[in-house]
Structure formats: C-alpha cells, structure tokens
Design a protein around this motif. Structure first.
Motif, short mmCIF file in Angstrom:
data_model
loop_
_atom_site.label_atom_id
_atom_site.label_comp_id
_atom_site.label_asym_id
_atom_site.label_seq_id
_atom_site.Cartn_x
_atom_site.Cartn_y
_atom_site.Cartn_z
N ALA A 142 0.82 -1.21 0.00
CA ALA A 142 0.00 0.00 0.00
C ALA A 142 0.85 1.26 0.00
O ALA A 142 0.40 2.32 -0.42
CB ALA A 142 -0.93 0.00 1.21
N ALA A 145 1.73 1.78 -3.82
CA ALA A 145 0.71 1.46 -4.82
C ALA A 145 0.22 2.73 -5.52
O ALA A 145 -0.16 3.68 -4.85
CB ALA A 145 -0.46 0.75 -4.17
N LEU A 147 -2.37 5.06 -7.91
CA LEU A 147 -3.80 5.29 -7.75
C LEU A 147 -4.64 4.20 -8.40
O LEU A 147 -5.64 3.78 -7.83
CB LEU A 147 -4.16 6.66 -8.33
CG LEU A 147 -5.61 7.09 -8.21
CD1 LEU A 147 -5.98 7.24 -6.74
CD2 LEU A 147 -5.86 8.37 -8.94
N GLN A 149 -4.03 1.07 -8.79
CA GLN A 149 -4.05 -0.14 -7.96
C GLN A 149 -4.96 0.06 -6.75
O GLN A 149 -5.73 -0.82 -6.40
CB GLN A 149 -2.64 -0.47 -7.51
CG GLN A 149 -2.54 -1.76 -6.72
CD GLN A 149 -1.10 -2.11 -6.38
OE1 GLN A 149 -0.17 -1.60 -6.99
NE2 GLN A 149 -0.92 -2.96 -5.41
N ARG A 150 -4.91 1.23 -6.14
CA ARG A 150 -5.77 1.51 -4.98
C ARG A 150 -7.24 1.55 -5.40
O ARG A 150 -8.11 1.12 -4.65
CB ARG A 150 -5.35 2.82 -4.33
CG ARG A 150 -3.93 2.84 -3.80
CD ARG A 150 -3.71 1.77 -2.79
NE ARG A 150 -4.56 1.98 -1.64
CZ ARG A 150 -4.24 1.74 -0.40
NH1 ARG A 150 -3.05 1.26 -0.13
NH2 ARG A 150 -5.08 1.94 0.57
N GLU A 153 -8.65 -1.89 -5.68
CA GLU A 153 -8.88 -2.53 -4.38
C GLU A 153 -10.18 -2.05 -3.72
O GLU A 153 -10.65 -2.68 -2.77
CB GLU A 153 -7.70 -2.23 -3.45
CG GLU A 153 -6.41 -2.88 -3.91
CD GLU A 153 -5.19 -2.36 -3.15
OE1 GLU A 153 -5.36 -1.46 -2.30
OE2 GLU A 153 -4.09 -2.84 -3.43
N LEU A 154 -10.76 -0.95 -4.21
CA LEU A 154 -11.96 -0.40 -3.58
C LEU A 154 -13.19 -1.28 -3.75
O LEU A 154 -14.12 -1.18 -2.96
CB LEU A 154 -12.26 0.99 -4.13
CG LEU A 154 -11.37 2.12 -3.66
CD1 LEU A 154 -11.74 3.40 -4.37
CD2 LEU A 154 -11.47 2.31 -2.16
N SER A 168 -14.82 7.07 -7.21
CA SER A 168 -13.42 7.45 -7.06
C SER A 168 -12.74 7.57 -8.42
O SER A 168 -11.85 8.41 -8.60
CB SER A 168 -12.69 6.46 -6.17
OG SER A 168 -12.81 5.15 -6.68
N SER A 172 -10.79 10.79 -9.85
CA SER A 172 -9.39 10.69 -10.31
C SER A 172 -9.18 11.28 -11.71
O SER A 172 -8.05 11.40 -12.15
CB SER A 172 -8.94 9.23 -10.30
OG SER A 172 -9.53 8.51 -11.36
#
Length: 198
Positions: A142, A145, A147, A149-150, A153-154, A168, A172
């Motif tokens: 984390a 990582a 954006l 990749q994050r 994961e959401l 999100s 972005s």
C-alpha cells in the motif's frame, strides 16, 4: 537520440532507427517476466554482478519500466518533428561555430516544445491509467501502490462495492484533465508536426 538521428550522420543510423521504431511493437506483457527477473536478481554473468538487483517495494522499478517502453515512441515522434526543422537554421548555427550541444539546447529544444508537450500528455495519461505495470513492479504494498491499484482494491474481494470504484474513478479524472488543458495549445501542433512536407 531524436536529434542525433535527424541531424548527425553516423554509420548504420538508418538501421538503428528502424530497430528503435520496431521496438514499439513489442507488447508490454511479453517483457514483464524478463524485466521482473532483471529487477529482482540483477544481471549476473559468470558469477560477476554486472547490474545489481533493484530494491523491492519502491517506485524505481515502475519508473524504469515505463521509461523503457516510452523511449521508442518518444524517439520516433521527436525525430519526425526535429527533422522538419529547416536545415538552414542548423547550418547557420554550425557556420557560427556552434557545437551539437549548443545547437540542441539553444535551437532544437526550444523549437521542439510542442512535440515534447504532446508526448508528455500521451505518456502522462498512459502512466496515470496503467494498472498492469503497477501491480507487477510495485510489489503490491500500500505504501507504493499507484492510484489505479488503490482504485482496483476499492471494489472489495467479491466486487460488491462497485459504486465506490465508479465514484473514485470519476474524481481521479481531475488531474489528467488539468494536465491536458494546461498543455492543450501544444497538443495538436505537436501531433501534426512532421506529418506534412512543405
């Protein structure tokens, strides 16, 4: 490199330029495993370490991978632009005693700003939206990582939280829009440069 291919004559320059141009067709996915091996182990020949392995869990591997795959396109686009600079300007600078470094930094680089800006937009959008390289080379932690990749994961482990992903992802979009609109005046000029003669 683009300046050298456009204005410096050397042996096998045409063949080398074709080879660099051909590197654009190498798919990123085909080079992931060899690059990962080089990044983790380094290059060792006969027991001697030529290039040491890179530290894991840092941005360095992601930066190097994106740079490797961006260089052929950058050289090709900039070569087409730089080769369209009138030869009289370059010759006048040579007559005045300018070296290749002076010609590049004082003449070619300022004239190439539209092409550099258009390539910067394309490269920024590719890196900003890239998930594959981030997953492979960032180590999955984390701390490093990106954006994308994050964002992936959401949604959760079963993909049930898709509304978080869409919201999100919409937020972005702000940074790419800022980059595009700030460099927009150069974009069309840079992409069309070198496409026509005369």
């Amino acid at each position: 490199a683009a300046y050298a291919f456009a204005w410096i004559k050397f042996k096998f320059s045409g063949a080398l330029f074709v080879l660099i141009f051909a590197l654009q067709i190498v798919p990123l996915q085909m080079a992931l495993i060899p690059l990962l091996q080089i990044f983790s182990r380094g290059i060792v020949i006969g027991g001697a370490t030529i290039i040491p392995g890179l530290p894991q869990g840092t941005y360095l591997q992601v930066w190097i991978a994106h740079t490797i795959f961006a260089l052929p396109l950058a050289i090709f686009l900039l070569h087409n632009f730089i080769s369209e600079i009138p030869g009289e300007i370059i010759e006048a600078a040579r007559v005045d005693g300018a070296s290749h470094g002076q010609i590049f930094f004082r003449i070619v680089l300022p004239l190439s700003v539209p092409a550099i800006a258009s390539f910067a937009i394309l490269q920024f959008l590719w890196v900003w939206n890239d998930l594959l390289v981030a997953l492979i080379f960032s180590g999955g932690t984390a701390d490093v990582a990106p954006l994308t990749q994050r964002l992936a994961e959401l949604v959760g482990s079963r993909g049930a939280e898709w509304q978080r992903l869409t919201a999100s992802a919409f937020v972005s979009l702000v940074i790419p829009l800022i980059v595009f609109f700030s460099l927009q005046k150069y974009f069309v000029r840079g992409l069309l440069a070198g496409s026509t003669k005369g």
